[in-house]
Design an enzyme around this catalytic site. Sequence first.
Site, PDB file in Angstrom:
ATOM      1  N   ARG A  41       2.490  -1.700  10.942  1.00  0.00           N
ATOM      2  CA  ARG A  41       2.867  -2.644  10.775  1.00  0.00           C
ATOM      3  C   ARG A  41       3.454  -2.427   8.817  1.00  0.00           C
ATOM      4  O   ARG A  41       3.358  -1.508   8.203  1.00  0.00           O
ATOM      5  CB  ARG A  41       1.175  -3.434   9.966  1.00  0.00           C
ATOM      6  CG  ARG A  41       1.022  -4.339   8.962  1.00  0.00           C
ATOM      7  CD  ARG A  41      -0.403  -5.540   8.909  1.00  0.00           C
ATOM      8  NE  ARG A  41      -0.249  -6.589  10.460  1.00  0.00           N
ATOM      9  CZ  ARG A  41      -0.475  -7.071   9.979  1.00  0.00           C
ATOM     10  NH1 ARG A  41      -1.984  -8.132   8.742  1.00  0.00           N
ATOM     11  NH2 ARG A  41      -1.379  -8.190  11.086  1.00  0.00           N
TER      12      ARG A  41
ATOM     13  N   TYR B 146       0.544  -1.066  -0.108  1.00  0.00           N
ATOM     14  CA  TYR B 146       0.228  -0.141  -0.089  1.00  0.00           C
ATOM     15  C   TYR B 146       0.906   1.305   0.115  1.00  0.00           C
ATOM     16  O   TYR B 146       1.934   1.192   0.216  1.00  0.00           O
ATOM     17  CB  TYR B 146      -1.117  -0.070   1.026  1.00  0.00           C
ATOM     18  CG  TYR B 146      -1.984  -0.827   0.779  1.00  0.00           C
ATOM     19  CD1 TYR B 146      -3.022  -1.402  -0.071  1.00  0.00           C
ATOM     20  CD2 TYR B 146      -1.571  -2.412   1.813  1.00  0.00           C
ATOM     21  CE1 TYR B 146      -3.923  -2.327   0.294  1.00  0.00           C
ATOM     22  CE2 TYR B 146      -2.816  -3.866   1.954  1.00  0.00           C
ATOM     23  CZ  TYR B 146      -3.814  -3.217   0.878  1.00  0.00           C
ATOM     24  OH  TYR B 146      -4.645  -4.180   0.741  1.00  0.00           O
TER      25      TYR B 146
END
Length: 642
Positions: free
Chosen positions: A217, A174
């Site tokens: 993360r 992402y």
Amino acid sequence: MTSFPALAAPLRLGGVTLANRIVGAPMERNYCTPGGEVTEDYVSYLRARAAGGAALVFTEASYVRDDGKGRARQMGVARDRHVRGLAAMARAVHEAGGKVGVELNHGGRTAQSRVSGHPPVAPSAVPCEPAGGETPRALETQEIYDLVECYAAAARRCREAGVDVLSLHAAHGYLIHQFLSPLTNLRSDEFAEPGAFLDLVIEAVRSAAPDTPVGMRISALEGMPGGLDAARTLALVRSARLDLLDFIDVSAGNYEAAQWMVQPGEWEPGVLARHAEPYRALGLPVGVAGRVHVPEVAEDVIASGRADFVSMARALHADPDWPRRVLAGEAYRPCISCNLCIDSLHGGAPVPCSVNPDAGERPAPSPVRPGITPPEGDVVIVGGGPAGLETARLLAGAGRRVRLVEREDRLGGAFLLAARLRCNPEYHRLLRWYEGELERLDVDVRTGVDATDEMIAAFGPASVIMATGGTGHVPDVPGAGLPHVLGLRAWLRAWLRAGGPPLPHCTIWGADGEAMAAADHLAGLGVTVLVVGAGPALAPAVGRRARMLPARRLARAPNAAILLNARVRAIRPGHLVVETPEGTREVAAPGPVLVSQGVRPRRDARTGLPVGEAAGASASLRAVLGGAASLGEAARVSGRRR
């Protein structure tokens, strides 16, 4: 005293104390509205996981700006209107005894205009083929600073809603990860420095939520040639603004290496623990994802010091009470890592689960829930596959006396057969759980016997539930009656029962999921396999992640061949006559010809049923649990109500 003391120990993340080391990881579920608002179904879902004992439950990767939306029903934190539903969710989780976290995300090149309604943007104009292949527009320098402010605004909304923990999604390909990776950051300005965008986002989110624990993360490795490996990722994370963070959560992969993001069942449990361990030297609590769904594995990961907490998504999707049950020493419904959940995500409906009929969208109320009355009196269930097993469990749990009759020597039906193939090593765990549940609930199980009318009449049940499935079929083409033409399931069951004797060659007619799994298994044992399918693709109904490993192995195996767009018109000893776009020809087909369920049979003109199919009702797990208003109705449909 729990058998898992390391898992049961509390943990401090910044100013928040977690009751144990079990965290419900971010997992997209398609429970939001098209506008990204939280629904009551979503609130109920997270409430159940918090009540089930997870110390911290995350929502999902939630988009911070509209052009970063990657799913039609993805959760949003991009607008002030999102706060109300998020606050209701936070209250529900708190009332259930847990903490709630939100993962802040922007899809970057993985977002597609057909979903978000906006052209995708990214560090560089590098398309993401697995996400749809739309080429993103490279962000201008000032636009990047604007995006940083969107992360900060989203953090403020979460803080206002009462969210306990924030996580920055810097993994899985992402937007933040795209700035970090040399595969997707081709810039020449100040943001050519991989960590520049990440540091700005960390600083902005910390400023917007100064008292809220903030972590991130990461993908410990991308899993792609030329991408970030473990050493380079560790170096990048070490140089980030860790002084402003409270934890690191370790995952792996990107869209092009999706097997690292959501690992297949063939991979070892706890596969990422060795990649998480080096991050503990950075001085922050470290979490780890990646098939830590077995309690003994999760306990070992924590007790050995490789991580401080475990991030679980699929395991809690399969059983929301996993933490409570495990810490209490009770049996739990196991995740089998089949990846139906993640492979169903693109469909837009709430994601289902192969082992938990409560997960996802139910077509009708289940038969033994409040407001639904199960049949009175004793019940006989014919068929010991998943449908029969789950129905027996539910009815016995509702206080009914249940007898279950299965003609094979073991319970499981076709699911047991699938469990013996190499691509499904986790399936046995579900069958063992069912066996334990039926024993606990005192279900009278009869195996190795046929459920004759006389036997059923002797039991004198009030209701009979048929959960036998179909008998299979062989299409009506010339040569279909030859002795070497057999149903795949029946042949495979007999062959495995005989110990898998040597078999030089075989041909599988059909290219569905069961054909792929069987061909993969046989090819791995050295059998020369030919797969013949009428369609243009192998196992088209099987999800991308479930198909990935067996399809890849078959494509690369020197003893396997796949012939697609080929309709079988006749069968002869040693040969098939097939019709292809190029014309009709013979192909060598030595050994038995095994017909998969995916081959369409000739249908009876009067009944519409496949020729040779059993006339009794066929019941899948969901059909039995949700397709009838009650089990009494299911029994009437079977035609054997007494």
